[in-house]
Design a protein around this motif. Structure first.
Motif, PDB file in Angstrom:
ATOM      1  N   PHE A  12      -3.216   5.176  10.906  1.00  0.00           N
ATOM      2  CA  PHE A  12      -1.775   5.645  10.062  1.00  0.00           C
ATOM      3  C   PHE A  12      -1.271   4.301   9.740  1.00  0.00           C
ATOM      4  N   ASP A  13      -0.740   4.018   9.763  1.00  0.00           N
ATOM      5  CA  ASP A  13      -0.305   2.333   9.606  1.00  0.00           C
ATOM      6  C   ASP A  13      -1.156   2.067   8.517  1.00  0.00           C
ATOM      7  N   TYR A  14      -1.966   2.491   8.212  1.00  0.00           N
ATOM      8  CA  TYR A  14      -3.024   1.800   7.277  1.00  0.00           C
ATOM      9  C   TYR A  14      -3.223   2.487   5.996  1.00  0.00           C
ATOM     10  N   MET A  15      -2.924   3.894   6.153  1.00  0.00           N
ATOM     11  CA  MET A  15      -2.989   5.382   5.476  1.00  0.00           C
ATOM     12  C   MET A  15      -1.910   5.283   5.216  1.00  0.00           C
ATOM     13  N   LYS A  16      -0.723   4.782   5.042  1.00  0.00           N
ATOM     14  CA  LYS A  16       0.725   4.642   4.974  1.00  0.00           C
ATOM     15  C   LYS A  16       0.550   3.498   3.657  1.00  0.00           C
ATOM     16  N   GLN A  17       0.224   2.153   4.199  1.00  0.00           N
ATOM     17  CA  GLN A  17       0.141   1.057   3.167  1.00  0.00           C
ATOM     18  C   GLN A  17      -0.376   1.627   2.355  1.00  0.00           C
TER      19      GLN A  17
END
Length: 320
Positions: A280-285
């Motif tokens: 989820f963090d990488y999708m946001k970035q």
């Protein structure tokens, strides 16, 4: 903006008092951050749906401090009890019959006769114990969007809609809980998640049956479109098109990876647990990089890969 506090005992007492007063509080769990309210307080639970923009037909999970607390609200069959005893606290949610007269507001169950329950890890359990009441707590993000795995992600999304965020650091699992329902002699996987289906199957000695994708909603996380960034998602990509961002996995890169405006690798070593933590963090970035599309390299479907691919497919689904 919301006030962010620590997980010190005095801070947890402040969070518990806010919840007791009917406020919404974002809390860290081992899976993702949850937007919590007292599950027996209808006004507070309604606030969850309002803050998230969540449809009222989508039920919530009730988080318990102990198995004994859960027994006050739901009826355990033999197999569900064994699963709870084995995997709680942890990323497993069980869908069970609601006890008659249980002090759970109907908004939590979305009108169903069942209640999804789990016992989370971390300081949230201490808060639930202080309240002596379960907490309804879906992921702390706008409905249908990427789940929050850090306090800052909650602040960026819901900071103007919640009073308090308890900062417990980055979530160690990074995916929502696995949801299981027992019906008679059969066990159903309603949502893959942070506990691998294979681990459950090995324990119970039988396969977890999968529902048809057109099945009625029985638990959270069953909407076709969910966990979505603003960018479109292109799954199982073998090449990167001009201007796309790339969500990579493992050693080998998609063709023309150099075209990507930004590349983040869920796990260079191909470790699915690491990939789940970063998802989820990488999708946001990557979404923040401004590309219209995020190309996603293939991720294996075994172990936690089933849950990762479930989230990716829902993120890529057509949006209303």
């Amino acid at each position: 903006m919301a006030q962010i506090i620590s997980t010190e005992p005095s801070a947890l007492q402040i969070a518990a008092q806010h919840l007791k007063n009917g406020s919404l509080v974002a809390l860290p769990t081992e899976t993702v951050y949850g937007l919590a309210a007292d599950a027996g307080n209808g006004s507070a639970v309604a606030g969850i749906f309002s803050a998230k923009g969540r449809p009222h037909f989508n039920p919530l999970i009730a988080h318990m401090a102990s198995l004994e607390m859960a027994e006050r609200y739901v009826q355990f069959d033999t197999l569900s009890r064994k699963l709870a005893e084995k995997f709680w606290p942890g990323p497993l949610t069980l869908v069970l019959p609601l006890r008659e007269g249980a002090a759970i507001h109907p908004l939590v169950t979305a009108g169903l006769t069942t209640l999804a329950v789990r016992m989370p890890c971390g300081p949230v359990r201490e808060i639930i114990a202080m309240l002596d009441s379960p907490l309804a707590a879906p992921s702390a993000n706008s409905s249908g969007r990427i789940s929050a795995t850090s306090a800052q992600a909650v602040q960026d999304d819901l900071g103007d809609k919640v009073e308090l965020i308890v900062d417990g650091g980055a979530c160690v699992v990074g995916l929502e809980s696995t949801i299981v329902k027992i019906e008679g002699e059969k066990a159903y996987l309603l949502r893959p998640g942070g506990l691998a289906a294979e681990d459950i199957e090995a324990f119970i000695g039988q396969p977890l049956l999968r529902l048809d994708q057109r099945a009625a909603i029985q638990a959270p996380g069953m909407l076709a479109s969910h966990y979505a960034p603003n960018a479109a998602m292109r799954l199982n990509s073998e090449e990167v098109r001009e201007g796309e961002a790339l969500l990579a996995f493992g050693f080998d890169r998609a063709n023309h990876a150099e075209r990507a405006v930004m590349v983040l690798n869920l796990s260079p070593s191909g470790d699915l647990h690491e990939a789940a933590v970063h998802l989820f963090d990488y999708m946001k970035q990557l979404d923040a990089a401004g590309a219209a599309t995020i190309a996603v390299e293939p991720v294996p479907h075994h172990g936690l890969g089933e849950a990762i691919n479930d989230r990716l497919s829902r993120a890529a689904a057509p949006r209303s």
